[in-house]
Design a protein around this motif. Structure first.
Motif, PDB file in Angstrom:
ATOM      1  N   THR A 112       0.873  -1.271  -0.092  1.00  0.00           N
ATOM      2  CA  THR A 112      -0.203   0.065   0.106  1.00  0.00           C
ATOM      3  C   THR A 112       0.930   1.197  -0.176  1.00  0.00           C
ATOM      4  O   THR A 112       2.037   1.165   0.353  1.00  0.00           O
ATOM      5  N   PRO A 113       0.413   2.365  -0.422  1.00  0.00           N
ATOM      6  CA  PRO A 113       1.205   3.518  -0.616  1.00  0.00           C
ATOM      7  C   PRO A 113       1.721   4.075   0.914  1.00  0.00           C
ATOM      8  O   PRO A 113       1.093   3.809   1.933  1.00  0.00           O
ATOM      9  N   GLY A 114       2.923   4.412   0.711  1.00  0.00           N
ATOM     10  CA  GLY A 114       3.769   4.860   1.952  1.00  0.00           C
ATOM     11  C   GLY A 114       4.449   3.702   2.771  1.00  0.00           C
ATOM     12  O   GLY A 114       5.267   4.248   3.730  1.00  0.00           O
ATOM     13  N   GLU A 115       4.365   2.399   2.408  1.00  0.00           N
ATOM     14  CA  GLU A 115       5.040   1.299   3.140  1.00  0.00           C
ATOM     15  C   GLU A 115       6.279   1.099   2.614  1.00  0.00           C
ATOM     16  O   GLU A 115       6.661   1.004   1.327  1.00  0.00           O
ATOM     17  N   LEU A 116       7.342   0.952   3.519  1.00  0.00           N
ATOM     18  CA  LEU A 116       8.624   0.772   3.384  1.00  0.00           C
ATOM     19  C   LEU A 116       8.865  -0.706   2.701  1.00  0.00           C
ATOM     20  O   LEU A 116       8.208  -1.694   3.293  1.00  0.00           O
ATOM     21  N   HIS A 117       9.437  -0.974   1.602  1.00  0.00           N
ATOM     22  CA  HIS A 117       9.778  -2.164   1.030  1.00  0.00           C
ATOM     23  C   HIS A 117      11.251  -2.405   0.214  1.00  0.00           C
ATOM     24  O   HIS A 117      11.664  -1.264  -0.132  1.00  0.00           O
ATOM     25  N   HIS A 118      11.587  -3.584   0.167  1.00  0.00           N
ATOM     26  CA  HIS A 118      12.428  -3.831  -0.996  1.00  0.00           C
ATOM     27  C   HIS A 118      12.616  -5.255  -1.149  1.00  0.00           C
ATOM     28  O   HIS A 118      12.249  -6.122  -0.301  1.00  0.00           O
ATOM     29  N   SER A 119      13.229  -5.714  -2.341  1.00  0.00           N
ATOM     30  CA  SER A 119      13.402  -7.193  -2.534  1.00  0.00           C
ATOM     31  C   SER A 119      14.983  -7.349  -2.527  1.00  0.00           C
ATOM     32  O   SER A 119      15.778  -6.371  -3.049  1.00  0.00           O
ATOM     33  N   ARG A 120      15.292  -8.683  -2.248  1.00  0.00           N
ATOM     34  CA  ARG A 120      16.756  -9.243  -2.155  1.00  0.00           C
ATOM     35  C   ARG A 120      16.831 -10.354  -2.859  1.00  0.00           C
ATOM     36  O   ARG A 120      15.941 -11.081  -2.718  1.00  0.00           O
TER      37      ARG A 120
END
Length: 274
Positions: free
Chosen positions: A67-75
């Motif tokens: 959702t908008p504003g949620e911190l995330h990343h892929s590794r």
């Protein structure tokens, strides 16, 4: 130093869908957030995905709804290439709001419906070529169909999966501890004790598993709660800073502006500005 940033796409004006191949040699994705929805779909391979205070291990058929504003990343793991589809959109692009108040989540498509799911993604991708003047409408229809598909098969309502593996359960404990105690002073030593690790080893492992330093993550959690308080309470900005664990109101204001590009006061007046 806080390194999480707004996505390279500060805004979008239409549904964006793209397919790619990622692996250990792909450019390192920074911890980021953005003002629109994202559906990360893993078609093959295996990777890690950080979402808020959880680090998930994704496999074929798994997806993450952000959702908008949620911190995330892929590794990505050494020697494993991952085929993925990324979908970016806003509620306003839909003909009908089928998202509602759904929170961010990680889900798995039941094996019985994988073929139908992959076919739907394929149809969406085919329309990105702009086959004709109807492609934008077909893209919107397919996106709504995908969202309804996820709801029908309870992908949006699955119980929270476990952390990537038991070896990292100590970091899971630490991130949950931070989420539950962000309002009070928390030191790296406090979090390390919760994880039953030495501060030095905890610091290294926390960065390895989450992709963020301990202080960066703590600031992110506090800023997210401050964002909510700015919009849902009439408390002063100084009071909100203190309630969210910031001892220095000026530091809070400077950090908020650095991360979100606006002062807390400007954000409170116009949260939707880009």
């Amino acid at each position: 130093m806080t390194t999480f940033v707004c996505s390279g796409r500060s805004d979008i004006d239409s549904i964006i869908i793209y397919k790619g191949l990622r692996g250990e040699d792909s450019p390192l994705q920074p911890d980021h957030y953005h003002g629109f929805y994202e559906i990360f779909c893993l078609l093959s391979g295996k990777c890690r995905f950080l979402l808020r205070d959880q680090v998930y291990e994704l496999e074929k058929g798994d997806l993450v709804f952000v959702t908008p504003g949620e911190l995330h990343h892929s590794r990505y793991y050494p020697g494993i290439n991952c085929e993925m589809v990324d979908i970016l959109f806003k509620k306003s692009f839909l003909y009908q709001d089928v998202v509602g108040s759904a929170p961010s989540f990680m889900g798995s498509i039941p094996s019985l419906y994988l073929e139908e799911y992959f076919e739907l993604l394929s149809r969406m991708l085919s329309e990105t070529a702009g086959l004709d003047e109807y492609s934008p409408d077909f893209t919107t229809c397919y996106l709504q169909q995908l969202l309804l598909f996820l709801a029908r098969h309870s992908v949006m309502h699955q119980p929270e999966p476990e952390l990537i593996n038991v070896r990292d359960a100590d970091i899971q404990q630490a991130t949950r501890y931070i989420y539950q105690n962000f309002q009070r002073p928390i030191s790296l030593e406090d979090a390390a004790e919760v994880a039953s690790l030495s501060p030095t080893y905890f610091s290294k492992k926390f960065k390895l598993v989450t992709g963020m330093g301990f202080k960066e993550y703590l600031n992110y959690v506090r800023l997210k709660h401050a964002q909510t308080a700015l919009l849902t309470t009439s408390n002063t900005i100084t009071d909100i800073a203190l309630e969210c664990g910031f001892n220095d109101g000026n530091y809070f204001k400077d950090l908020f502006r650095k991360v979100y590009g606006r002062s807390p006061r400007e954000y409170r007046k116009n949260p939707d500005a880009t």
